[in-house]
Design a protein around this motif. Structure first.
Motif, PDB file in Angstrom:
ATOM      1  N   PHE A   1       0.818  -1.204   0.000  1.00 34.37           N
ATOM      2  CA  PHE A   1       0.000   0.000   0.000  1.00 34.37           C
ATOM      3  C   PHE A   1       0.855   1.258   0.000  1.00 34.37           C
ATOM      4  O   PHE A   1       1.812   1.364   0.777  1.00 34.37           O
TER       5      PHE A   1
ATOM      6  N   VAL B   1       1.616   4.790   1.202  1.00 34.65           N
ATOM      7  CA  VAL B   1       1.318   5.341   2.525  1.00 34.65           C
ATOM      8  C   VAL B   1       0.567   6.661   2.460  1.00 34.65           C
ATOM      9  O   VAL B   1      -0.331   6.904   3.257  1.00 34.65           O
TER      10      VAL B   1
ATOM     11  N   PHE C   1       2.653  -5.628   3.844  1.00 34.80           N
ATOM     12  CA  PHE C   1       2.169  -6.274   5.056  1.00 34.80           C
ATOM     13  C   PHE C   1       2.125  -7.793   4.899  1.00 34.80           C
ATOM     14  O   PHE C   1       1.735  -8.302   3.834  1.00 34.80           O
TER      15      PHE C   1
ATOM     16  N   LEU D   1      -6.272  -3.074  19.219  1.00 37.56           N
ATOM     17  CA  LEU D   1      -6.462  -2.370  17.958  1.00 37.56           C
ATOM     18  C   LEU D   1      -7.522  -1.277  18.117  1.00 37.56           C
ATOM     19  O   LEU D   1      -7.362  -0.160  17.629  1.00 37.56           O
TER      20      LEU D   1
ATOM     21  N   ILE E   1      -0.506   3.837  12.568  1.00 30.75           N
ATOM     22  CA  ILE E   1      -1.445   3.351  11.559  1.00 30.75           C
ATOM     23  C   ILE E   1      -0.933   2.128  10.807  1.00 30.75           C
ATOM     24  O   ILE E   1      -1.712   1.214  10.521  1.00 30.75           O
ATOM     25  N   ALA E   2       0.346   2.065  10.480  1.00 28.79           N
ATOM     26  CA  ALA E   2       0.853   0.908   9.730  1.00 28.79           C
ATOM     27  C   ALA E   2       0.689  -0.375  10.536  1.00 28.79           C
ATOM     28  O   ALA E   2       0.298  -1.410   9.992  1.00 28.79           O
ATOM     29  N   TYR E   3       0.991  -0.322  11.822  1.00 29.17           N
ATOM     30  CA  TYR E   3       0.841  -1.519  12.653  1.00 29.17           C
ATOM     31  C   TYR E   3      -0.631  -1.900  12.796  1.00 29.17           C
ATOM     32  O   TYR E   3      -0.997  -3.071  12.747  1.00 29.17           O
ATOM     33  N   ALA E   4      -1.475  -0.887  12.985  1.00 32.60           N
ATOM     34  CA  ALA E   4      -2.907  -1.134  13.120  1.00 32.60           C
ATOM     35  C   ALA E   4      -3.486  -1.725  11.831  1.00 32.60           C
ATOM     36  O   ALA E   4      -4.282  -2.669  11.867  1.00 32.60           O
ATOM     37  N   ALA E   5      -3.081  -1.179  10.685  1.00 32.78           N
ATOM     38  CA  ALA E   5      -3.586  -1.690   9.407  1.00 32.78           C
ATOM     39  C   ALA E   5      -3.115  -3.115   9.165  1.00 32.78           C
ATOM     40  O   ALA E   5      -3.899  -3.970   8.722  1.00 32.78           O
ATOM     41  N   ASN E   6      -1.848  -3.414   9.466  1.00 29.29           N
ATOM     42  CA  ASN E   6      -1.335  -4.773   9.279  1.00 29.29           C
ATOM     43  C   ASN E   6      -2.091  -5.746  10.170  1.00 29.29           C
ATOM     44  O   ASN E   6      -2.498  -6.824   9.722  1.00 29.29           O
TER      45      ASN E   6
ATOM     46  N   ALA F   1      -5.161  -5.373  11.409  1.00 28.85           N
ATOM     47  CA  ALA F   1      -6.548  -5.491  10.929  1.00 28.85           C
ATOM     48  C   ALA F   1      -6.617  -6.438   9.727  1.00 28.85           C
ATOM     49  O   ALA F   1      -7.516  -7.292   9.646  1.00 28.85           O
ATOM     50  N   LEU F   2      -5.675  -6.318   8.797  1.00 23.60           N
ATOM     51  CA  LEU F   2      -5.649  -7.220   7.637  1.00 23.60           C
ATOM     52  C   LEU F   2      -5.358  -8.654   8.059  1.00 23.60           C
ATOM     53  O   LEU F   2      -5.937  -9.600   7.509  1.00 23.60           O
TER      54      LEU F   2
END
Length: 182
Positions: free
Chosen positions: A111, A113, A124, A158, A166-171, A173-174
């Motif tokens: 993605f 950023v 991710f 989360l 945000i990057a850690y949260a998005a990873n 969540a995915l």
């Protein structure tokens, strides 16, 4: 959806540093307007890995991140080396930072950023059934504690902000979505 592109009329490097390059562009929009001084930021592309052990617990790194100005829950991550493939970087970072390796790996996506300024590309991954095979070999700038938490606790973290980047949260969540598909 119409395919629109901006025509780059000129580019000039405004800042060159090993970790960041800022390019100022003059661009023409599809409607003919010209915008001067449009910044494009190039940071190094990076990987993040949500790792699970054989018990199905999530590896959480807890430590300070200067960009956030606070301690946060994190997942494993790091920059790609020149010419390095994202999967190779993800495996290398997991081993270097934690001493863990192996398992079943799943790419979760790549993605951009920042949609308007670019910044970098985040790659991710989810790694299931990792096991410790060595001692960590991370640098002194990355002081953190490795913890294993149940998936339900990671999900709560989360939502409650313990994953404050945000990057850690998005990873995460995915990864949670991918785990639901199994």
């Amino acid at each position: 959806m119409p395919e629109e592109t901006w025509e780059v009329l000129s580019s000039e490097v405004a800042l060159q540093h090993p970790y960041i390059t800022v390019i100022m562009q003059e661009v023409r929009l599809p409607d003919g307007r010209v915008i001067s001084g449009w910044p494009i930021v190039h940071l190094r592309d990076y990987v993040n890995v949500v790792a699970l052990n054989e018990a199905g617990e999530v590896m959480v790194l807890e430590g300070y991140k200067h960009g956030a100005g606070r301690s946060s829950w994190q997942v494993v991550g790091g920059y790609l080396e020149p010419g390095e493939e994202p999967m190779s970087a993800a495996r290398r970072e997991l081993l270097e930072e934690t001493g863990y390796a192996g398992g079943d790996w799943q790419p979760l996506g790549s993605f951009v950023v920042d949609a308007n300024r670019r910044a970098s590309v985040a790659h991710f991954f989810l790694a299931r059934n990792v096991a410790q095979i060595a001692m960590p070999d991370h640098d002194d700038l990355e002081a953190f504690h490795v913890n294993w938490v149940p998936i339900a606790e990671a999900r709560r973290a989360l939502r409650d902000g313990r994953f404050g980047i945000i990057a850690y949260a998005a990873n995460l969540a995915l990864a949670l979505l991918a785990l639901e598909e199994v």
